[in-house]
Design a protein around this motif. Structure first.
Motif, short mmCIF file in Angstrom:
data_model
loop_
_atom_site.label_atom_id
_atom_site.label_comp_id
_atom_site.label_asym_id
_atom_site.label_seq_id
_atom_site.Cartn_x
_atom_site.Cartn_y
_atom_site.Cartn_z
N GLU A 1 0.49 -1.14 0.23
CA GLU A 1 -0.49 0.06 -0.25
C GLU A 1 0.85 1.30 -0.27
O GLU A 1 0.38 1.64 -0.74
CB GLU A 1 -0.49 0.06 1.26
CG GLU A 1 -2.31 -1.33 1.02
CD GLU A 1 -1.66 -2.62 1.63
OE1 GLU A 1 -0.48 -2.43 2.35
OE2 GLU A 1 -2.10 -3.15 1.98
N GLY A 2 2.26 0.89 1.04
CA GLY A 2 2.36 2.71 0.88
C GLY A 2 3.48 2.33 -0.47
O GLY A 2 3.95 4.19 -0.13
N ALA A 3 3.99 1.92 -0.50
CA ALA A 3 4.72 2.17 -2.27
C ALA A 3 3.28 2.12 -3.45
O ALA A 3 3.85 3.29 -3.87
CB ALA A 3 5.13 0.65 -2.52
N LEU A 4 2.62 1.42 -3.37
CA LEU A 4 1.52 2.36 -4.09
C LEU A 4 1.27 3.89 -4.39
O LEU A 4 1.00 4.65 -5.25
CB LEU A 4 0.38 1.42 -4.30
CG LEU A 4 -0.66 1.59 -5.75
CD1 LEU A 4 0.15 1.26 -6.84
CD2 LEU A 4 -2.11 0.43 -4.88
N ALA A 5 0.76 3.74 -3.13
CA ALA A 5 0.54 5.74 -2.85
C ALA A 5 1.87 6.65 -3.04
O ALA A 5 1.00 7.44 -3.77
CB ALA A 5 0.13 5.70 -1.67
N SER A 6 2.92 5.91 -2.87
CA SER A 6 3.91 6.63 -3.39
C SER A 6 4.26 6.67 -5.21
O SER A 6 3.98 8.03 -5.14
CB SER A 6 6.07 6.39 -2.59
OG SER A 6 5.56 6.65 -1.61
N VAL A 7 4.81 5.38 -5.70
CA VAL A 7 3.89 5.81 -7.38
C VAL A 7 3.22 6.20 -7.60
O VAL A 7 3.05 7.68 -8.18
CB VAL A 7 3.94 4.32 -7.98
CG1 VAL A 7 3.80 4.22 -8.69
CG2 VAL A 7 4.84 3.33 -7.02
#
Length: 342
Positions: free
Chosen positions: A127-133
Motif C-alpha cells: 500500500e505504501g509503495a503504491l501510494a508513493s508511485v
C-alpha cells in the motif's frame, strides 16, 4: 496489510497475454490500412533519404525521459522512507513502462507492477509503495497541462490554429485549467472523497472477495499520508517537479528529431502542443494507444503544418519508433530482468 497483488503473474497469464497480442495485432492492421489508404509509395518517398542519426537522438531522448521520471519516483519514495538505489529503481521504472505500454488504455499496469516489485525489494508495504508511485504520477500531470497550455497559447498568438482543431485545443486548455483545479479541490475535500469512495465500494465488496473495504481504507490512508509527506517537504516537491518537467521535455523532443530525420524542422512550440494533444488519443483501447496516437498526430501535422498526409504519416511513424517502440523494447528487457530478480 492486504494481500499483495499478483502483478508479475498477471503479466504472464495466458489470457492477458492473448488479449495484449490481439490488441497489438488490431492496432498494427489499422496502421497498415492507414498506410494503404494514404499510399505506400508516397510514404516510402517521404522516408527516402532519412537521416537515422536523428532517430538515434530521439531514442536517446526517450531514455533520458524515462530516467528523469524514474528519478522523480525515487525522490517521492525517499520522502516516504523507502530507500532504493537509483540504478536499481531506474531498471524497475523501465519495466513499469513496459507494463504501461502493453496495457490497453495505458497506465493501468505499471503502477501495481512497480508497487509489487518495491514491496518485494524493500521494507515498504504494498500500500505504501503504491501510494508513493501514484503520488509521483499525479505530480507528473502538471508538466502535461503546462506544456499543452504553452503550446496552445503560442498557436493562438501566431494565429495558426485551424478551425478544425479548435475543439481539441479547447479540450487541452480545459485540462490545463481543470486538472490543477480538480487537484486542489480533491486535496481540500480528500477525506470526504475517501468516505464517498468507501460507500460506493461497499456494495461491490459484499459481492466479491477480491475487494475488501479494510484493504481499500488502508490504501486510501497510505495515499493521503504520501501526499502529506511530499507536500510538507518543499525541497523534495520542487525536485520532483523539476525532474517531471525535464522528463516531459525529453518526451516531446523525439517529435522534433522525427521531423529532422526526414528534413523537416518543426517549431518547438508546435511540438509542445502536438505531443500532449496526440497523447490524449492514447486513451483508445489499444496497447499504448497504438493506432490512435499516430492518427491524431497525422491529423495535427497536416492541419498545423500543411504537410502532405504521407509526410505526416512518416513523421508520426518515426516519432513512435523513438518514443514507443524503443521504450517498449527497453522496458521488455528490464521486465525480464526484474522478474528474474524477484
Amino acid at each position: 496489510m492486504t494481500e499483495e497483488p499478483s502483478g508479475l503473474l498477471a503479466l504472464l497469464d495466458r489470457k492477458t497475454v492473448a488479449q495484449i497480442a490481439l490488441g497489438f495485432l488490431v492496432a498494427v492492421v489499422v496502421l497498415g490500412l492507414f498506410a494503404v489508404g494514404i499510399g505506400v509509395d508516397e510514404i516510402r518517398a517521404a522516408l527516402s533519404g532519412a537521416q537515422l542519426e536523428w532517430l538515434v537522438l530521439g531514442c536517446l531522448s526517450t531514455l533520458l525521459c524515462l530516467t528523469a521520471w524514474g528519478k522523480a519516483w525515487q525522490i517521492v519514495l525517499r520522502v516516504a522512507g523507502v530507500e532504493e538505489s537509483f540504478r536499481r529503481l531506474a531498471v524497475t521504472y523501465y519495466a513499469a513502462t513496459f507494463a504501461n505500454y502493453v496495457t490497453p488504455l495505458g497506465q493501468a499496469g505499471g503502477e501495481p507492477f512497480i508497487a509489487y516489485v518495491l514491496s518485494r525489494d524493500t521494507d515498504a508495504s504494498y500500500e505504501g509503495a503504491l501510494a508513493s508511485v501514484v503520488t509521483a504520477d499525479l505530480l507528473n500531470m502538471l508538466p502535461f497541462v503546462t506544456f499543452s497550455g504553452v503550446g496552445f497559447a503560442a498557436l493562438v498568438y501566431q494565429s495558426s490554429l485551424p478551425a478544425a482543431l479548435e475543439p481539441l485545443a479547447a479540450g487541452l486548455m480545459g485540462l490545463a485549467v481543470g486538472v490543477p483545479a480538480l487537484a486542489a479541490v480533491g486535496w481540500r475535500y480528500r477525506f470526504s472523497l475517501g468516505r464517498l469512495a468507501l460507500r460506493l465500494a461497499a456494495p461491490v465488496a459484499r459481492r466479491t472477495k477480491r475487494l475488501g473495504l479494510e484493504g481499500l481504507r488502508e490504501r486510501l490512508r497510505e495515499l493521503n499520508d504520501a501526499f502529506q509527506r511530499i507536500a510538507q517537504d518543499r525541497r523534495a516537491l520542487v525536485s520532483v517537479l523539476a525532474f517531471a518537467y525535464l522528463g516531459w521535455l525529453f518526451f516531446a523532443l523525439p517529435l522534433y528529431f522525427a521531423g529532422l530525420t526526414i528534413g523537416r524542422d518543426l517549431d518547438l512550440l508546435l511540438v509542445l502542443f502536438i505531443v500532449p494533444a496526440s497523447t490524449l488519443a492514447g486513451l483508445v483501447p489499444s496497447p499504448g494507444g497504438l493506432g490512435g496516437v499516430e492518427a491524431a498526430m497525422i491529423a495535427l501535422l497536416v492541419g498545423l503544418l500543411g504537410v502532405t498526409t504521407a509526410t505526416g504519416y512518416a513523421v508520426a511513424l518515426i516519432y513512435r519508433l523513438a518514443s514507443y517502440w524503443f521504450a517498449l523494447g527497453l522496458g521488455g528487457v528490464a521486465a525480464l530482468y526484474v522478474i528474474a530478480r524477484n
